[in-house]
Design an enzyme around this catalytic site. Sequence first.
Site, mmCIF file in Angstrom:
data_model
loop_
_atom_site.group_PDB
_atom_site.id
_atom_site.type_symbol
_atom_site.label_atom_id
_atom_site.label_comp_id
_atom_site.label_asym_id
_atom_site.label_seq_id
_atom_site.Cartn_x
_atom_site.Cartn_y
_atom_site.Cartn_z
ATOM 1 N N ASP A 286 0.326 -2.563 4.903
ATOM 2 C CA ASP A 286 -0.671 -0.655 4.366
ATOM 3 C C ASP A 286 0.153 -0.317 3.710
ATOM 4 O O ASP A 286 1.593 -0.388 3.824
ATOM 5 C CB ASP A 286 -1.950 -0.938 5.561
HETATM 6 C C1 NOJ Z 1 -3.942 3.027 2.934
HETATM 7 C C2 NOJ Z 1 -5.482 2.650 3.504
HETATM 8 O O1 NOJ Z 1 -5.355 2.250 4.493
HETATM 9 C C3 NOJ Z 1 -5.292 1.550 3.252
HETATM 10 O O2 NOJ Z 1 -7.323 1.220 3.208
HETATM 11 C C4 NOJ Z 1 -5.652 1.387 1.059
HETATM 12 O O3 NOJ Z 1 -6.228 0.168 1.133
HETATM 13 C C5 NOJ Z 1 -4.361 2.145 1.072
HETATM 14 N N1 NOJ Z 1 -3.740 3.176 1.123
HETATM 15 C C6 NOJ Z 1 -3.980 1.665 -0.161
HETATM 16 O O4 NOJ Z 1 -4.483 2.898 -0.911
#
Ligand code: NOJ
Length: 740
Positions: A286
């Site tokens: 993530d």
């Molecule tokens: C953080 C989020 O937890 C995730 O779900 C997302 O895909 C990413 N950022 C990218 O934006």
Amino acid sequence: MRLIFSTFILGIFLGCSGPDQAQKLSPKQAFLDSLLNEMTLAEKIGQMSQATGNWEKTGPVVTDPDMVDLATRGKVGSFLNVFGAARTRSAQELAVNQTRLGIPLIFGYDMIHGYKTTFPIPLAEAASWDLDLIKRSAEITAIEAAASGLHWNFAPMVDIARDPRWGRIMEGAGEDPWWGSKVAVARVQGYQGDDLSSLSTIAATAKHFAAYGAAEGGRDYNTTEVSERTLREVYLPPFQAAAKAGVATFMNGFNDLNGIPATASELLVRQILKKEWDFQGFVVSDWASVQEMTDHSIASSDKEAAELALIGGCDMEMVSTTYTEFMEELVKENPTYISYIDEAVHRVLAIKYDLGLFQDPYRYSDPAREAEVVLHNDHFKHAREIAKRSIVLLENRNQTLPLNTDLNRIAVIGPLADDKETPLGTWSAQGRQEHVTTILEGIKLASGDETKILTAKGCEVNSSDKSGFKNARSMAKQADVIIAVVGEEALMSGEALSRSDIGLPGVQLELLQMLKATGKPVVVVLMNGRPIAEPWMYENCDAVLETWHLGVQSGPAIADVLFGSYNPSGKLPVTIPRSVGQIPIYYNHKNTGRAYDPTERYTSQYIDEDHLPQYPFGYGLSYTEFEYSNLVLDKSSFHAGESISIGVDIKNSGPVSGEEVVQLYVRDMFGSVTRPVLELKGFHKTMLAPGESQTIHFTLGAEDLRFWDKDMKFSWEPGNFKVFVGPDSGDLLGADFKLL
Ligand code: NOJ
């Protein structure tokens, strides 16, 4: 340079069709092997790195990356937040024309409930209990995205959520692992179709692996402590179902799971995902979750964070740059790491291959197709269809709804009545306010010419200012019926948007109380991204519609239900608690040794709060009545390998046609480990005309009764079971059977 790319990639394509290799390897395998063989370590590390574009940031601010530099020096294999046919084409040209091997980039983006045509938030869609429509929303998202240069969606989020304080509850399918698994599969199939190289499909991501929704206190990013049994029974099934359905990628959770950040979890990624489930796609971290392992105090430096993530099985690092900075050094120190790197790169390249990017890196960046398909009329039609089916009728005293279209005056009151931003919900990608039809607009379009619509805001969503009450009261007093549109703004749920109080924000409850005091019927249209605990509202207002955040067609869809051109059929995919103090509260809980008994003091209960939730899982009313009777099993016992058939009669005994979601639950009465009081095992959505009866049949086999036994084997155990059928988890007919 362009020539070098073409010749190179083409050379590999041609080379791999040679007779010797073709006998042993598939063309894809041969292509990937030769490409990997040609790559330097630096080029491989580039493929394991993803940077964000500068146009949109979906995480904590990072220094604006120099996209040109990153792409032309092969420092990244992917960008997120880069979209649009023209822009993706230019970015792709940098990688393809100016790097030695010309390996195309893969562009990822969060399209959680649509790209430009915004559909209901995922929690709302899960309330429709309509897998075909849920799949269709994903298909349309893919069609719009794939024409706009995007290859990869960071969806579906398949995290089970049992805590409505957690803002990301809006992003999943609710609290139930069985339903969550069905929805996960529908979404994966919708995004990916049967062929990733099709021009109308994109790669999907099952996220956030795993148990991210179990954040302590419902506070986003917080620690999670989940036993392996609960992990496997509750949190993993939707991920496993997504993997089985062929999802292309997984994303690590931000959470620390039982002492190990998910991003470095060998148990989750290497053992369960890649080995037990034989997952062939790749795993992306993530946003900066690799580097954040230093904050988790498990890595003493960024370099150690990179090492832990690599060992854990994270194939691509999102946004943070520990792989780029330290991987070469790590390999020098420990040459065996090259096998992890080769595996990771192979996985990333395989998805690029499946998307057809090596054949034509620009195939998805097509301005003409983009102009033709994005925001297409058919997409809006679907948006209305799924939005109206996602609405749950929670209360309808004295049959206040549906409204007559020939009322003299309707007062549409409340801070969200004419709000164009809130219906888009959080994670609205490229959804734009100008495409939203508000509730006020929807009501004006649907009501008769003679009906006068009076409107006032009354208050803001989250403020203590009551100066607008006076005007709202005067409008309300003149009307035959009041429609009060209250709830949460778009950015009150979603990532990093947890709440400690899940009631109506600001003075909205007081607004409702003031409106109710006028003596006019009050219909509450609730817009929200999570269950709202507000007992007075549910217990005193004449009707309450749970409308979530329904997307661009909110207004027409809600008007369809208000005026009865659609009879609501949605059912809650999540329990609505009476208060924060009841959390966690979910239907498939264990019995305890002292199950709740109001007549006995020493039982599991609160002394200052009801035991039951406001509304149970699966609940939802209709404008008609359904009667359940004759729950009959074709046998009272059966052996593994056989099955049992369950029949139930359902009759529409009310005045209008309606759809009902008939739900099937089981209870394993005794096991080698304690078992939940109920588990959803099936449902059937059926349409019945007034007076019409139907017999609904379900089948259960021993495989449906499996669980993780005391030796952590996934298996069934002979014994006594109960089966239940009914309109929701709190209102069920039951019968007994035995598994021999
Ligand atoms: C953080 C989020 O937890 C995730 O779900 C997302 O895909 C990413 N950022 C990218 O934006």
